[in-house]
Write an enzyme that holds these catalytic residues in place. Structure first.
Site, short mmCIF file in Angstrom:
data_model
loop_
_atom_site.label_atom_id
_atom_site.label_comp_id
_atom_site.label_asym_id
_atom_site.label_seq_id
_atom_site.Cartn_x
_atom_site.Cartn_y
_atom_site.Cartn_z
N GLY A 226 31.48 77.44 -50.00
CA GLY A 226 31.40 78.08 -51.31
C GLY A 226 32.74 78.69 -51.67
CB THR A 228 38.17 82.09 -51.56
OG1 THR A 228 38.54 80.72 -51.33
CG2 THR A 228 39.03 83.00 -50.72
CB THR A 230 30.90 83.83 -51.64
OG1 THR A 230 30.95 83.74 -53.05
CG2 THR A 230 29.49 84.11 -51.19
CD GLU A 248 34.97 73.68 -44.04
OE1 GLU A 248 35.94 73.44 -44.79
OE2 GLU A 248 35.02 73.58 -42.81
CB CYS A 282 36.12 71.89 -52.61
SG CYS A 282 35.45 70.72 -51.41
CD GLU A 461 31.36 72.15 -42.83
OE1 GLU A 461 31.61 71.36 -43.75
OE2 GLU A 461 30.47 73.03 -42.89
#
Ligand code: NDP
Length: 481
Positions: A226, A228, A230, A248, A282, A461
């Site tokens: 989500g 930066t 948060t 991420e 993103c 990931e």
């Protein structure tokens, strides 16, 4: 009107508080379903179910876990059309895109990790005649998985699949803005025979459900994708509990084009890397740097093609761009276009909301926008816009473009176009991003490490990196004499 339910302990449940949030269809601005407005009580119920399921799921043979996850993958594929239409209605993206990218990738995520776990092994370290060490890798427990709205099922499953394959149970929260395919997934998990409590999906607001997951003392690891801001909030809450964190986050990716590139291929790909999914990926390249000798030609050709991109009904095959995800997001993107003008930028095409006719008149459409004349360090070129907006800028040499490219707080991905092999390697080595695509974009091998540096995140990931995150290593040392 369809009412979404939470998926807790194998059942589809109403939220404990019995309240719901309106779910909007961005293509027409109308409410079309209801989402549970869950709170910490629902998260507690889900966590209890996951804790109860964990002892059995964690020792279920990998082959059996794999079999169930492959069944889920097959069910996603069998429901491709239904899921693609649902994703498009919920998110605003063209159905064709959801059919080609989002849903097949969600199936691949399950397939990849269901088979990957069968090949995952730990290390041993021999100390010659003195001792031997071997590493055990165990699932951590209950994993919290929180995902965003831009690639809803794609990113949701990217977290859940490796967490489950490696023997964890999961409490997950999709974005409240796009919850529909996660709900449909819960139905498919029931059909596939996933044991009760292994996966729990709690719908609702980030500040309620997301915050309760991050703060829960019995959820020892959080995988989050989500924004930066948060991510920073989750880290602030989770760090004192020493939770494992994979974050991420946002990006402001450079797309660097040298005059010696394969021009036609670059041009076609740059349209996609700028505007796919309405620029809400993103990994989109939002800052386009073009070598000065190619700049005018690129500008003319690119703007001509962008003007031809059809913004329209996400259900139409010809629509290259659908709606952006929500009214507040549309307003945010439009406000950045205004900011760009105030900062001295010239809008070469787009720059406005698109009003469609009839049923779609209240939808959230923005024309693909190209802006020039901005400095590399103005706000428009430093802050994440996350919409169909790119800036173009000329550069004179490698040193200069590297400085531009690396100048933001973000470091997720970069795109580089050149036929000069030595230069390609040299620049790739000096770009401060977790991913570099040379002469391509979004070419994904799921085995590779995925993630960003600086404010784009922490951890990786993808491939076995995900299994490393979702398991805890324990070294056992045996003295031989
Ligand atoms: P947000 O950060 O707003 O939300 C992401 C998720 O976190 C949502 O499920 C949200 O719930 C939830 N959330 C919100 N507040 C909290 C909180 N206090 N605690 C826990 N969870 C919370 O991001 P967006 O959904 O707006 O997604 C867009 C962002 O995601 C962009 O910045 C984009 O770059 C980034 N992104 C990064 C990717 C990567 O791989 N690095 C990939 C895709 C997107 P709710 O929706 O209900 O608010």
């Amino acid at each position: 009107m369809q009412t979404i339910k939470n998926y807790i302990n194998g059942e589809l449940l109403e939220p404990i508080g019995k309240t719901y949030i309106d779910n909007y269809n961005p293509s027409n601005g109308k409410v079309y379903s209801l989402i549970p407005d869950s709170d910490e009580r629902d998260v507690e119920l889900a966590t209890e179910a996951a804790l109860k399921a964990f002892p059995i799921w964690s020792i279920t043979p990998k082959g059996e876990r794999s079999r169930i996850l492959l069944k889920i993958a097959d069910l996603i594929t069998a429901n491709l059309d239904r899921l693609a239409i649902a994703e498009s209605i919920d998110n605003g993206k063209p159905i064709a895109l959801a059919k080609m990218i989002d849903i097949p990738r969600a199936a691949s995520n399950f397939h990849f990790y269901a088979t990957g776990i069968l090949h995952y092994s730990a290390n041993s370290h021999s100390m010659e005649d003195t001792a031997i060490n071997y590493t055990l890798r165990s699932p951590v427990g209950v994993a919290g998985c929180i995902s965003p709205w831009n690639l809803p099922l794609y990113l949701f499953t990217w977290k859940i699949a490796p967490a489950l394959a490696s023997g964890n149970c999961v409490v997950a929260k999709p974005s409240e803005i796009t919850p529909m395919t996660a709900y449909l997934l819960s139905e498919l998990c029931i059909e596939a025979g996933l044991p009760k409590g292994v996966l729990n999906i709690v719908h609702g607001y980030g500040h309620k459900v997301g915050a309760a997951i991050s703060a829960h003392p019995k959820i020892p690891l959080i995988s989050f994708t989500g924004g930066t801001k948060t991510g920073a909030e989750i880290a602030r809450v989770a760090a004192p509990m020493f939770k494992k964190l994979s974050l991420e986050l946002g990006g402001k990716n450079p797309n660097i084009i040298f005059a010696d590139c394969d021009y036609e291929h670059m041009l076609k790909t740059t349209l996609n890397s700028s505007f796919s999914n309405q620029g809400q990926i993103c990994l989109c390249g939002s800052r386009i740097f073009v070598e000065r000798s190619l700049y005018e030609k690129f500008k003319t050709d690119f703007v001509t093609l962008v003007k031809k991109m059809k913004v329209g009904n996400p259900a139409d095959k010809e629509s290259r761009l659908g709606a952006v995800v929500s009214k507040p997001h549309m307003e945010k993107v439009l406000s950045y276009i205004e900011l760009a003008k105030q900062e001295g930028g010239t809008v070469l095409c787009g720059g406005n909301q698109v009003k469609l006719d009839g049923e779609l008149a209240d939808g959230y459409y923005i024309a693909p926008t190209v802006i020039e004349g901005l400095t590399y360090n103005c706000r428009t070129n430093q802050e994440e816009i996350f919409g169909p907006v790119v800036t173009i800028m000329p550069f004179d040499n490698e040193e200069e473009v590297l400085m531009y490219a690396n100048s933001t707080q973000y470091g997720l991905a970069s795109i580089l176009w050149t036929e000069n092999l030595t230069r390609a390697h040299r620049i790739a080595n000096n770009l401060h991003t977790g991913i570099v695509w040379i002469n391509c974009w979004l070419l994904r091998d799921l085995r590779t490490p995925f993630g960003g540096v600086k404010s784009s995140g922490v951890g990786r990931e993808g491939g076995f990196e995900a299994f490393d995150f979702f398991t805890e290593p324990k070294n056992v040392c045996i003295k031989l004499k």
